[in-house]
Design a protein around this motif. Structure first.
Motif, PDB file in Angstrom:
ATOM      1  N   SER A  39      -2.644  -5.759  -3.923  1.00 45.33           N
ATOM      2  CA  SER A  39      -2.846  -5.048  -2.654  1.00 45.33           C
ATOM      3  C   SER A  39      -2.121  -5.818  -1.547  1.00 45.33           C
ATOM      4  O   SER A  39      -2.734  -6.616  -0.834  1.00 45.33           O
ATOM      5  N   PRO A  40      -0.808  -5.604  -1.398  1.00 43.26           N
ATOM      6  CA  PRO A  40      -0.056  -6.362  -0.405  1.00 43.26           C
ATOM      7  C   PRO A  40      -0.456  -6.000   1.016  1.00 43.26           C
ATOM      8  O   PRO A  40      -0.457  -4.824   1.393  1.00 43.26           O
ATOM      9  N   VAL A  41      -0.815  -6.982   1.788  1.00 39.50           N
ATOM     10  CA  VAL A  41      -1.198  -6.793   3.191  1.00 39.50           C
ATOM     11  C   VAL A  41      -0.395  -7.763   4.041  1.00 39.50           C
ATOM     12  O   VAL A  41       0.036  -8.817   3.571  1.00 39.50           O
ATOM     13  N   ALA A  42      -0.158  -7.383   5.286  1.00 37.16           N
ATOM     14  CA  ALA A  42       0.553  -8.195   6.286  1.00 37.16           C
ATOM     15  C   ALA A  42       2.054  -8.284   6.020  1.00 37.16           C
ATOM     16  O   ALA A  42       2.857  -8.230   6.952  1.00 37.16           O
ATOM     17  N   PHE A  43       2.441  -8.427   4.758  1.00 32.96           N
ATOM     18  CA  PHE A  43       3.858  -8.490   4.390  1.00 32.96           C
ATOM     19  C   PHE A  43       3.967  -8.153   2.909  1.00 32.96           C
ATOM     20  O   PHE A  43       2.954  -7.988   2.214  1.00 32.96           O
ATOM     21  N   ASN A  44       5.194  -8.048   2.431  1.00 33.68           N
ATOM     22  CA  ASN A  44       5.429  -7.834   1.000  1.00 33.68           C
ATOM     23  C   ASN A  44       5.984  -9.103   0.370  1.00 33.68           C
ATOM     24  O   ASN A  44       6.705  -9.869   1.028  1.00 33.68           O
ATOM     25  N   PHE A  45       5.669  -9.301  -0.887  1.00 32.99           N
ATOM     26  CA  PHE A  45       6.224 -10.430  -1.635  1.00 32.99           C
ATOM     27  C   PHE A  45       6.391 -10.006  -3.079  1.00 32.99           C
ATOM     28  O   PHE A  45       5.447  -9.507  -3.701  1.00 32.99           O
ATOM     29  N   SER A  46       7.596 -10.181  -3.610  1.00 31.11           N
ATOM     30  CA  SER A  46       7.848  -9.814  -4.998  1.00 31.11           C
ATOM     31  C   SER A  46       9.072 -10.561  -5.517  1.00 31.11           C
ATOM     32  O   SER A  46       9.930 -10.985  -4.731  1.00 31.11           O
ATOM     33  N   PRO A  47       9.177 -10.721  -6.840  1.00 29.48           N
ATOM     34  CA  PRO A  47      10.358 -11.383  -7.408  1.00 29.48           C
ATOM     35  C   PRO A  47      11.528 -10.428  -7.500  1.00 29.48           C
ATOM     36  O   PRO A  47      11.365  -9.223  -7.658  1.00 29.48           O
ATOM     37  N   ASP A  48      12.715 -10.985  -7.385  1.00 30.83           N
ATOM     38  CA  ASP A  48      13.943 -10.212  -7.598  1.00 30.83           C
ATOM     39  C   ASP A  48      15.052 -11.197  -7.927  1.00 30.83           C
ATOM     40  O   ASP A  48      14.886 -12.418  -7.818  1.00 30.83           O
ATOM     41  N   VAL A  49      16.207 -10.655  -8.296  1.00 37.48           N
ATOM     42  CA  VAL A  49      17.338 -11.500  -8.692  1.00 37.48           C
ATOM     43  C   VAL A  49      17.824 -12.325  -7.511  1.00 37.48           C
ATOM     44  O   VAL A  49      17.936 -11.823  -6.384  1.00 37.48           O
ATOM     45  N   ASP A  50      18.090 -13.586  -7.768  1.00 30.79           N
ATOM     46  CA  ASP A  50      18.720 -14.449  -6.766  1.00 30.79           C
ATOM     47  C   ASP A  50      20.184 -14.010  -6.647  1.00 30.79           C
ATOM     48  O   ASP A  50      20.950 -14.106  -7.604  1.00 30.79           O
ATOM     49  N   LEU A  51      20.575 -13.522  -5.489  1.00 31.03           N
ATOM     50  CA  LEU A  51      21.908 -12.937  -5.322  1.00 31.03           C
ATOM     51  C   LEU A  51      23.033 -13.958  -5.450  1.00 31.03           C
ATOM     52  O   LEU A  51      24.197 -13.578  -5.578  1.00 31.03           O
ATOM     53  N   LYS A  52      22.695 -15.235  -5.425  1.00 32.91           N
ATOM     54  CA  LYS A  52      23.721 -16.274  -5.611  1.00 32.91           C
ATOM     55  C   LYS A  52      23.580 -17.000  -6.943  1.00 32.91           C
ATOM     56  O   LYS A  52      24.322 -17.943  -7.215  1.00 32.91           O
ATOM     57  N   ALA A  53      22.623 -16.576  -7.741  1.00 26.42           N
ATOM     58  CA  ALA A  53      22.441 -17.142  -9.085  1.00 26.42           C
ATOM     59  C   ALA A  53      21.802 -16.046  -9.938  1.00 26.42           C
ATOM     60  O   ALA A  53      20.594 -15.995 -10.108  1.00 26.42           O
ATOM     61  N   LEU A  54      22.633 -15.140 -10.432  1.00 26.97           N
ATOM     62  CA  LEU A  54      22.144 -13.907 -11.037  1.00 26.97           C
ATOM     63  C   LEU A  54      21.372 -14.116 -12.331  1.00 26.97           C
ATOM     64  O   LEU A  54      20.784 -13.170 -12.874  1.00 26.97           O
ATOM     65  N   ASP A  55      21.367 -15.339 -12.847  1.00 23.46           N
ATOM     66  CA  ASP A  55      20.642 -15.608 -14.079  1.00 23.46           C
ATOM     67  C   ASP A  55      19.181 -15.986 -13.826  1.00 23.46           C
ATOM     68  O   ASP A  55      18.459 -16.319 -14.758  1.00 23.46           O
ATOM     69  N   ARG A  56      18.741 -15.920 -12.569  1.00 19.16           N
ATOM     70  CA  ARG A  56      17.349 -16.259 -12.294  1.00 19.16           C
ATOM     71  C   ARG A  56      16.775 -15.345 -11.213  1.00 19.16           C
ATOM     72  O   ARG A  56      17.504 -14.684 -10.477  1.00 19.16           O
ATOM     73  N   HIS A  57      15.454 -15.326 -11.152  1.00 13.12           N
ATOM     74  CA  HIS A  57      14.740 -14.583 -10.122  1.00 13.12           C
ATOM     75  C   HIS A  57      14.087 -15.556  -9.141  1.00 13.12           C
ATOM     76  O   HIS A  57      13.720 -16.671  -9.527  1.00 13.12           O
ATOM     77  N   ILE A  58      13.971 -15.117  -7.909  1.00 10.19           N
ATOM     78  CA  ILE A  58      13.214 -15.870  -6.913  1.00 10.19           C
ATOM     79  C   ILE A  58      12.271 -14.909  -6.192  1.00 10.19           C
ATOM     80  O   ILE A  58      12.420 -13.687  -6.278  1.00 10.19           O
ATOM     81  N   GLY A  59      11.310 -15.456  -5.481  1.00 14.14           N
ATOM     82  CA  GLY A  59      10.399 -14.632  -4.713  1.00 14.14           C
ATOM     83  C   GLY A  59      10.993 -14.236  -3.380  1.00 14.14           C
ATOM     84  O   GLY A  59      11.659 -15.047  -2.725  1.00 14.14           O
ATOM     85  N   TYR A  60      10.775 -12.998  -2.977  1.00 17.96           N
ATOM     86  CA  TYR A  60      11.275 -12.493  -1.701  1.00 17.96           C
ATOM     87  C   TYR A  60      10.102 -12.156  -0.790  1.00 17.96           C
ATOM     88  O   TYR A  60       9.282 -11.294  -1.114  1.00 17.96           O
ATOM     89  N   PHE A  61      10.011 -12.855   0.342  1.00 21.75           N
ATOM     90  CA  PHE A  61       9.100 -12.474   1.410  1.00 21.75           C
ATOM     91  C   PHE A  61       9.800 -11.419   2.262  1.00 21.75           C
ATOM     92  O   PHE A  61      10.906 -11.660   2.762  1.00 21.75           O
ATOM     93  N   MET A  62       9.152 -10.262   2.434  1.00 24.74           N
ATOM     94  CA  MET A  62       9.760  -9.198   3.216  1.00 24.74           C
ATOM     95  C   MET A  62       8.694  -8.514   4.056  1.00 24.74           C
ATOM     96  O   MET A  62       7.497  -8.662   3.815  1.00 24.74           O
ATOM     97  N   GLN A  63       9.145  -7.753   5.021  1.00 29.04           N
ATOM     98  CA  GLN A  63       8.207  -7.073   5.901  1.00 29.04           C
ATOM     99  C   GLN A  63       7.398  -6.033   5.131  1.00 29.04           C
ATOM    100  O   GLN A  63       7.815  -5.507   4.107  1.00 29.04           O
ATOM    101  N   GLY A  64       6.223  -5.776   5.644  1.00 31.27           N
ATOM    102  CA  GLY A  64       5.326  -4.803   5.036  1.00 31.27           C
ATOM    103  C   GLY A  64       4.043  -4.782   5.840  1.00 31.27           C
ATOM    104  O   GLY A  64       4.004  -5.220   6.986  1.00 31.27           O
TER     105      GLY A  64
END
Length: 227
Positions: A39-64
């Motif tokens: 139940s994301p509140v205040a903001f969003n957070f989820s993993p996605d591909v690291d755009l400068k290292a496509l072989d790994r994922h990192i967490g993205y803090f984003m608005q929400g």
């Protein structure tokens, strides 16, 4: 009204957690706990591909954390938007009532919820920027988060989500700086109303008929234009 046919109340533990907030320092832990259960509140957070290292994922803090899909809805004053906000306020009141707000407090709590969301919206990216993946990529060392956002406790948030990476993406500095200040400036009672509303809204399709009907009438008919 959230009680199901078998007598259970799926969101009761979440509401209990929210209602236990007494002080500003309780708010970040509640935000983290709600994210943990999807139940994301205040903001969003989820993993996605690291755009400068496509072989790994990192967490993205984003608005929400806003109940309307476009931040501009909160600040525009044209007739269509004004009409939408009137319908939205009524929907917020419905969900608050179903999650425990007393009738005499509904107007005040709905106003408090929308005021908090409006502050988020004023510090949010436009939808155009939000839909640009490179605009949303801004890697920062996780060790710096506790220094930048002391009140929001993002380092503790990551631990609660089981994230131990040394890098995350946090592109929207203005929003998270605003949130950091809001943790201590916004009254705990306002946070509690907002968090109850967000949980009730997010879970509405899976709860009792009153929740489902309210959600379909607003999100289905008004937002998505479904018949």
């Amino acid at each position: 009204a959230a009680v199901e046919a078998d007598g259970s109340n799926p969101i009761a533990p979440l509401l209990t957690r929210i209602n236990a907030i007494k002080r500003a320092k309780d708010v970040p832990a509640s935000i983290a706990a709600l994210h943990q259960v999807g139940s994301p509140v205040a903001f969003n957070f989820s993993p996605d591909v690291d755009l400068k290292a496509l072989d790994r994922h990192i967490g993205y803090f984003m608005q929400g954390g806003m109940g309307l899909p476009d931040p501009a809805f909160y600040t525009r004053t044209d007739p269509d938007t004004t009409a939408l906000m009137t319908r939205y306020r009524a929907y917020v009141k419905q969900i608050l009532a179903l999650t425990g707000t007393a009738p005499a407090q509904l107007d005040a709590e709905a106003q408090a919820v929308i005021a908090l969301e409006t502050e988020l919206a004023r510090n949010a990216l436009s939808l155009t920027d939000l839909n640009n993946p490179f605009r949303n990529y801004a890697p920062v060392p996780t060790r710096d988060l506790s220094k930048r956002f002391r009140n929001l406790q993002l380092d503790a948030f990551l631990k609660a989500q089981g994230v131990n990476d040394d890098l995350v993406s946090l592109s929207d500095q203005a929003l998270f700086t605003a949130l950091d200040g809001m943790v201590t400036r916004v009254r705990p009672e306002q946070w509690k109303a907002y968090l109850r509303w967000r949980v009730g809204d997010a879970m509405a399709p899976y709860l009792s008929k009153s929740f489902r009907h309210a959600e379909v009438e607003f999100r289905g008919r008004v937002v998505r234009g479904q018949g």
